[in-house]
Write an enzyme that holds these catalytic residues in place. Structure first.
Site, PDB file in Angstrom:
ATOM      1  N   ASN A  12      54.175  46.109   6.885  1.00 22.39           N
ATOM      2  CA  ASN A  12      52.880  45.436   6.875  1.00 22.39           C
ATOM      3  C   ASN A  12      52.425  45.228   8.320  1.00 22.39           C
ATOM      4  O   ASN A  12      52.934  44.361   9.021  1.00 22.39           O
ATOM      5  CB  ASN A  12      53.002  44.091   6.155  1.00 22.39           C
ATOM      6  CG  ASN A  12      51.698  43.315   6.153  1.00 22.39           C
ATOM      7  OD1 ASN A  12      50.627  43.863   6.408  1.00 22.39           O
ATOM      8  ND2 ASN A  12      51.790  42.023   5.877  1.00 22.39           N
ATOM      9  N   LYS A  14      49.638  44.081   9.372  1.00 21.83           N
ATOM     10  CA  LYS A  14      48.736  42.937   9.530  1.00 21.83           C
ATOM     11  C   LYS A  14      47.519  43.361  10.373  1.00 21.83           C
ATOM     12  O   LYS A  14      47.066  44.501  10.245  1.00 21.83           O
ATOM     13  CB  LYS A  14      49.484  41.737  10.092  1.00 21.83           C
ATOM     14  CG  LYS A  14      50.718  41.392   9.250  1.00 21.83           C
ATOM     15  CD  LYS A  14      51.385  40.107   9.649  1.00 21.83           C
ATOM     16  CE  LYS A  14      52.591  39.852   8.771  1.00 21.83           C
ATOM     17  NZ  LYS A  14      53.241  38.555   9.045  1.00 21.83           N
ATOM     18  N   HIS A 104      49.929  37.632  -0.247  1.00 16.83           N
ATOM     19  CA  HIS A 104      50.724  37.393   0.958  1.00 16.83           C
ATOM     20  C   HIS A 104      50.564  35.941   1.399  1.00 16.83           C
ATOM     21  O   HIS A 104      49.508  35.329   1.224  1.00 16.83           O
ATOM     22  CB  HIS A 104      50.275  38.345   2.073  1.00 16.83           C
ATOM     23  CG  HIS A 104      51.213  38.367   3.244  1.00 16.83           C
ATOM     24  ND1 HIS A 104      51.191  37.413   4.233  1.00 16.83           N
ATOM     25  CD2 HIS A 104      52.209  39.240   3.568  1.00 16.83           C
ATOM     26  CE1 HIS A 104      52.129  37.692   5.129  1.00 16.83           C
ATOM     27  NE2 HIS A 104      52.759  38.795   4.748  1.00 16.83           N
ATOM     28  N   GLU A 106      50.043  34.619   4.150  1.00 19.39           N
ATOM     29  CA  GLU A 106      48.931  34.366   5.064  1.00 19.39           C
ATOM     30  C   GLU A 106      47.601  34.313   4.326  1.00 19.39           C
ATOM     31  O   GLU A 106      46.696  33.566   4.718  1.00 19.39           O
ATOM     32  CB  GLU A 106      48.925  35.437   6.163  1.00 19.39           C
ATOM     33  CG  GLU A 106      50.110  35.298   7.103  1.00 19.39           C
ATOM     34  CD  GLU A 106      50.455  36.562   7.862  1.00 19.39           C
ATOM     35  OE1 GLU A 106      51.460  36.536   8.594  1.00 19.39           O
ATOM     36  OE2 GLU A 106      49.742  37.583   7.717  1.00 19.39           O
ATOM     37  N   GLU A 174      59.150  36.379   0.210  1.00 22.12           N
ATOM     38  CA  GLU A 174      58.975  36.123   1.636  1.00 22.12           C
ATOM     39  C   GLU A 174      58.986  34.612   1.879  1.00 22.12           C
ATOM     40  O   GLU A 174      57.958  33.963   1.718  1.00 22.12           O
ATOM     41  CB  GLU A 174      57.679  36.752   2.156  1.00 22.12           C
ATOM     42  CG  GLU A 174      56.455  36.543   1.267  1.00 22.12           C
ATOM     43  CD  GLU A 174      55.153  36.775   2.011  1.00 22.12           C
ATOM     44  OE1 GLU A 174      55.149  37.505   3.003  1.00 22.12           O
ATOM     45  OE2 GLU A 174      54.141  36.181   1.604  1.00 22.12           O
ATOM     46  N   GLY A 180      58.216  35.524  10.922  1.00 24.37           N
ATOM     47  CA  GLY A 180      57.890  35.442  12.340  1.00 24.37           C
ATOM     48  C   GLY A 180      58.720  34.442  13.121  1.00 24.37           C
ATOM     49  O   GLY A 180      58.487  34.246  14.318  1.00 24.37           O
ATOM     50  N   SER A 220      61.359  38.095   9.004  1.00 19.38           N
ATOM     51  CA  SER A 220      62.183  38.374  10.186  1.00 19.38           C
ATOM     52  C   SER A 220      63.231  39.453   9.924  1.00 19.38           C
ATOM     53  O   SER A 220      64.373  39.371  10.383  1.00 19.38           O
ATOM     54  CB  SER A 220      62.851  37.091  10.694  1.00 19.38           C
ATOM     55  OG  SER A 220      61.881  36.150  11.129  1.00 19.38           O
ATOM     56  N   GLY A 241      57.379  42.848   8.720  1.00 17.05           N
ATOM     57  CA  GLY A 241      56.191  42.461   9.455  1.00 17.05           C
ATOM     58  C   GLY A 241      56.232  42.960  10.888  1.00 17.05           C
ATOM     59  O   GLY A 241      55.974  44.123  11.179  1.00 17.05           O
ATOM     60  N   GLY A 242      56.577  42.065  11.825  1.00 17.69           N
ATOM     61  CA  GLY A 242      56.542  42.395  13.245  1.00 17.69           C
ATOM     62  C   GLY A 242      57.332  43.626  13.622  1.00 17.69           C
ATOM     63  O   GLY A 242      56.887  44.443  14.440  1.00 17.69           O
TER      64      GLY A 242
END
Length: 262
Positions: A12, A14, A104, A106, A174, A180, A220, A241-242
């Protein structure tokens, strides 16, 4: 891990990477996996770019016949109409998206998406031939007040109420407190919740659906910890994610079978 559930490693992005950057990224990712002789039948790999990148990603994957899947980061509960800024599931399907992320954390946090809205988006995704990647998870406060599993299971139950037993979906657990943070849930913590989610799937959709539905962990995730999660019987992949923005790191996550001997 059940043999009939192909693991899915999903990235993802983002709100990162423009359409030119996305082309370069997908090319590098495909080359990296090809050089490593990645078996896409053993581990499926998908990316979720921003909406403005999707046409570029689609064109590249189709033209070069890359064995990657892709999807949207969100979908409107409406198929068309006066909904400025929203993206119809029909539009995503026309772009050959296979998946779309729904619910999600967010979106729930920053856009006040309720369980009812998430359920409507799951229905919209299915109505338009997309596989929803349904995200569920708890905050640190939720965890303290309700314990593990309670909030994610309730979110899942609300989102799939009324779905047919043949519905094709992916569930992504999640924990919001891990996203994060650099501090993921332990594999054992994630397994506890994912097992509870599979039980909830069985109660709502039946044993066959529960056995075939993939449940991902997100929060993470890195190449250094993916193996621990993938050893758990009810975890079938990761929503990254990141780390999905780093080609080498994401490719290494996708190749977890090769570097840990699974």
């Amino acid at each position: 891990m059940a043999v009939n559930r192909t693991p899915l490693i999903a990235g993802n992005w983002k709100m990162n990477l423009d359409h030119l950057q996305s082309i370069a990224f997908v090319q590098k990712l495909a080359w990296s996996l090809k050089d490593a002789r990645h078996d896409f039948d053993q581990v499926e790999v998908a990316v979720f770019p921003p909406f403005t990148d999707l046409r570029s990603v689609q064109t590249l994957i189709a033209a070069d016949k890359l064995p990657l899947e892709f999807g949207g980061q969100d979908v409107s509960q409406h198929d068309s109409g006066a909904y400025t800024g929203e993206i119809s599931g029909a539009f995503l399907r026309a772009l050959e998206c296979k998946y779309v992320i729904v619910g999600h954390s967010e979106r729930r946090q920053y856009h006040a998406e309720t369980d009812e809205v998430v359920a409507a988006k799951v229905s919209a995704a299915r109505r338009n031939g997309l596989v929803p990647v349904l995200c569920v998870g708890e905050t640190a406060d939720d965890l303290e007040q309700h314990g593990p599993s309670a909030v994610p299971v309730a979110q899942l139950q609300a989102a799939i109420a009324g779905l047919p037993k043949t519905a094709d979906l992916v569930v992504a657990y999640e924990p919001v407190w891990a996203i994060g943070s650099g501090t993921p849930a332990t594999p054992e913590q994630a397994q506890t919740v994912c097992k509870a989610l599979r039980t909830a799937l069985e109660e709502a959709l039946g044993q066959d659906a529960a056995a075939s539905t993939r449940i991902l962990y997100g929060g993470s995730v890195k190449a250094a910890n993916i193996a621990g999660f993938m050893r758990q019987p009810d975890i079938d992949g990761a929503l990254v994610g990141g780390a999905s923005l780093d080609v080498a790191e994401f490719a290494s996550i996708a190749r977890y079978r090769q570097h840990v001997g699974l």
